[in-house]
Design a protein around this motif. Structure first.
Motif, PDB file in Angstrom:
ATOM      1  N   ALA A  96     -10.803  -3.292  11.955  1.00 41.30           N
ATOM      2  CA  ALA A  96     -10.364  -2.359  11.172  1.00 41.30           C
ATOM      3  C   ALA A  96     -10.728  -3.293   9.677  1.00 41.30           C
ATOM      4  N   CYS A  97     -11.497  -2.767   8.872  1.00 46.68           N
ATOM      5  CA  CYS A  97     -12.065  -2.769   7.767  1.00 46.68           C
ATOM      6  C   CYS A  97     -10.840  -2.204   6.253  1.00 46.68           C
ATOM      7  N   ILE A  98      -9.860  -3.427   5.625  1.00 50.63           N
ATOM      8  CA  ILE A  98      -8.959  -2.776   4.932  1.00 50.63           C
ATOM      9  C   ILE A  98      -9.242  -1.390   4.008  1.00 50.63           C
ATOM     10  N   CYS A  99     -10.394  -0.861   3.974  1.00 48.40           N
ATOM     11  CA  CYS A  99     -10.978   0.393   3.250  1.00 48.40           C
ATOM     12  C   CYS A  99     -10.842   1.687   4.755  1.00 48.40           C
ATOM     13  N   ASP A 100     -11.040   1.537   5.592  1.00 47.71           N
ATOM     14  CA  ASP A 100     -10.623   2.161   7.145  1.00 47.71           C
ATOM     15  C   ASP A 100      -8.941   2.327   6.398  1.00 47.71           C
ATOM     16  N   LEU A 101      -8.165   2.156   6.319  1.00 46.78           N
ATOM     17  CA  LEU A 101      -6.836   1.746   6.807  1.00 46.78           C
ATOM     18  C   LEU A 101      -6.219   2.492   5.812  1.00 46.78           C
ATOM     19  N   THR A 102      -6.339   2.881   4.589  1.00 52.14           N
ATOM     20  CA  THR A 102      -5.474   3.304   3.349  1.00 52.14           C
ATOM     21  C   THR A 102      -5.171   4.441   3.464  1.00 52.14           C
ATOM     22  N   GLU A 103      -6.434   5.604   4.384  1.00 48.23           N
ATOM     23  CA  GLU A 103      -6.205   6.992   3.865  1.00 48.23           C
ATOM     24  C   GLU A 103      -5.740   7.322   5.233  1.00 48.23           C
ATOM     25  N   PRO A 104      -5.667   7.074   6.202  1.00 50.77           N
ATOM     26  CA  PRO A 104      -4.721   7.289   7.020  1.00 50.77           C
ATOM     27  C   PRO A 104      -3.598   6.766   6.988  1.00 50.77           C
ATOM     28  N   VAL A 105      -2.816   6.086   6.912  1.00 55.01           N
ATOM     29  CA  VAL A 105      -1.375   6.077   6.181  1.00 55.01           C
ATOM     30  C   VAL A 105      -1.083   6.606   4.983  1.00 55.01           C
ATOM     31  N   GLY A 106      -2.547   6.558   4.083  1.00 51.88           N
ATOM     32  CA  GLY A 106      -1.470   6.827   2.386  1.00 51.88           C
ATOM     33  C   GLY A 106      -0.694   6.475   1.558  1.00 51.88           C
ATOM     34  N   LEU A 107      -1.586   4.977   1.438  1.00 54.81           N
ATOM     35  CA  LEU A 107      -1.108   3.573   0.741  1.00 54.81           C
ATOM     36  C   LEU A 107      -2.272   3.511   0.435  1.00 54.81           C
ATOM     37  N   SER A 108      -2.218   2.790  -0.978  1.00 52.61           N
ATOM     38  CA  SER A 108      -2.613   1.971  -1.895  1.00 52.61           C
ATOM     39  C   SER A 108      -3.506   0.958  -0.725  1.00 52.61           C
ATOM     40  N   GLN A 109      -4.573   0.792  -1.716  1.00 50.65           N
ATOM     41  CA  GLN A 109      -5.240  -0.648  -1.286  1.00 50.65           C
ATOM     42  C   GLN A 109      -4.070  -2.290  -1.444  1.00 50.65           C
ATOM     43  N   PRO A 110      -3.433  -1.951  -2.315  1.00 44.98           N
ATOM     44  CA  PRO A 110      -2.351  -3.577  -2.606  1.00 44.98           C
ATOM     45  C   PRO A 110      -0.859  -3.422  -1.480  1.00 44.98           C
ATOM     46  N   THR A 111      -1.050  -2.130  -1.527  1.00 49.67           N
ATOM     47  CA  THR A 111       0.639  -1.920  -0.386  1.00 49.67           C
ATOM     48  C   THR A 111       0.205  -2.004   1.128  1.00 49.67           C
ATOM     49  N   VAL A 112      -1.071  -1.298   1.491  1.00 47.54           N
ATOM     50  CA  VAL A 112      -1.726  -1.756   2.968  1.00 47.54           C
ATOM     51  C   VAL A 112      -2.073  -3.595   2.579  1.00 47.54           C
ATOM     52  N   SER A 113      -2.005  -3.828   2.104  1.00 42.66           N
ATOM     53  CA  SER A 113      -2.338  -5.580   2.343  1.00 42.66           C
ATOM     54  C   SER A 113      -1.482  -6.031   1.804  1.00 42.66           C
ATOM     55  N   HIS A 114       0.493  -6.287   1.129  1.00 44.50           N
ATOM     56  CA  HIS A 114       1.307  -6.617   0.953  1.00 44.50           C
ATOM     57  C   HIS A 114       1.848  -6.240   2.636  1.00 44.50           C
ATOM     58  N   HIS A 115       1.772  -4.997   3.183  1.00 46.11           N
ATOM     59  CA  HIS A 115       1.356  -4.639   4.674  1.00 46.11           C
ATOM     60  C   HIS A 115       1.449  -5.817   5.763  1.00 46.11           C
ATOM     61  N   MET A 116       0.197  -5.448   5.466  1.00 44.32           N
ATOM     62  CA  MET A 116      -0.866  -6.433   6.104  1.00 44.32           C
ATOM     63  C   MET A 116      -0.953  -8.024   6.210  1.00 44.32           C
ATOM     64  N   SER A 117      -0.617  -8.468   5.165  1.00 40.87           N
ATOM     65  CA  SER A 117       0.170 -10.032   5.115  1.00 40.87           C
ATOM     66  C   SER A 117       1.711 -10.611   5.639  1.00 40.87           C
ATOM     67  N   LYS A 118       2.281  -9.718   6.129  1.00 39.72           N
ATOM     68  CA  LYS A 118       3.661  -9.675   6.907  1.00 39.72           C
ATOM     69  C   LYS A 118       3.153  -9.752   8.577  1.00 39.72           C
ATOM     70  N   LEU A 119       2.382  -8.755   8.177  1.00 44.37           N
ATOM     71  CA  LEU A 119       1.858  -8.964   9.856  1.00 44.37           C
ATOM     72  C   LEU A 119       0.507  -9.795  10.358  1.00 44.37           C
TER      73      LEU A 119
END
Lengths: 116, 116
Positions: free
Chosen positions: A59-82
């Motif tokens: 998955a592209c980060i560009c397709d992950l923001t909308e389903p979880v309803g969060l900004s790209q920096p926030t999704v990027s932060h969560h992904m960095s933990k994973l």
């Protein structure tokens, strides 16, 4: 470039340790808890499931923001933990980051919980 | 009195949901993440392993403080998180609380991680 930190591999002291297989020492418990801490957030659990359910398991980060309803920096932060926990890999292609789940890391974590 | 909150049972929306078995909704992800959050602490992982390794699978709180090097109130606090997550049960007998691991809860959490 793919960045990933495989966890719970053979060189890891916690590779084969299980929660119910005998008293764990501090290092083993630390290794096991580190992965579960990354999994202990509902957004991160959703992100992993969205990535795993994506075409080709990527998955592209560009397709992950909308389903979880969060900004790209926030999704990027969560992904960095994973990624740091070894549960996902990240590949930068042009403008976007693409993620994959590491099934072996999920399976290793699962094995740490199964009754021995 | 035994206090326990079985999690991930049939009545739970996340009973059979897995991280890689399809995109999870917010409620399913919340249920799964709640248990992993409880497991995301090295002291709690050690406490579970110490209890599981105890005679008869049961441990008095009076025998848990020394191995983890923490005060009784702190151990009690960690144990309350594990009990709330359904991963352990607590029984008060006289002065002491006695704990048991709930293997079914660990197995349910493991299944949520296994590749589907």
């Amino acid at each position: 470039m793919t960045i990933g930190l495989p966890l719970l591999t053979a060189r890891d002291s916690a590779c084969c340790a299980t929660v119910t297989g005998g008293a764990l020492d501090a290092d083993q418990a630390e290794s096991i808890a580190r992965v579960f801490k990354a999994l202990g957030d509902p957004t991160r659990v959703r992100l992993l499931s969205l990535i795993a359910a994506s075409d080709g398991g990527e998955a592209c980060i560009c397709d992950l923001t909308e389903p979880v309803g969060l900004s790209q920096p926030t999704v990027s932060h969560h992904m960095s933990k994973l990624v740091a926990a070894g549960l996902a890999t990240r590949e930068q292609r042009g403008r976007w980051a693409y993620y994959r789940v590491v099934p072996e890391a999920l399976d290793s974590s699962a094995r740490a919980l199964l009754s021995s």
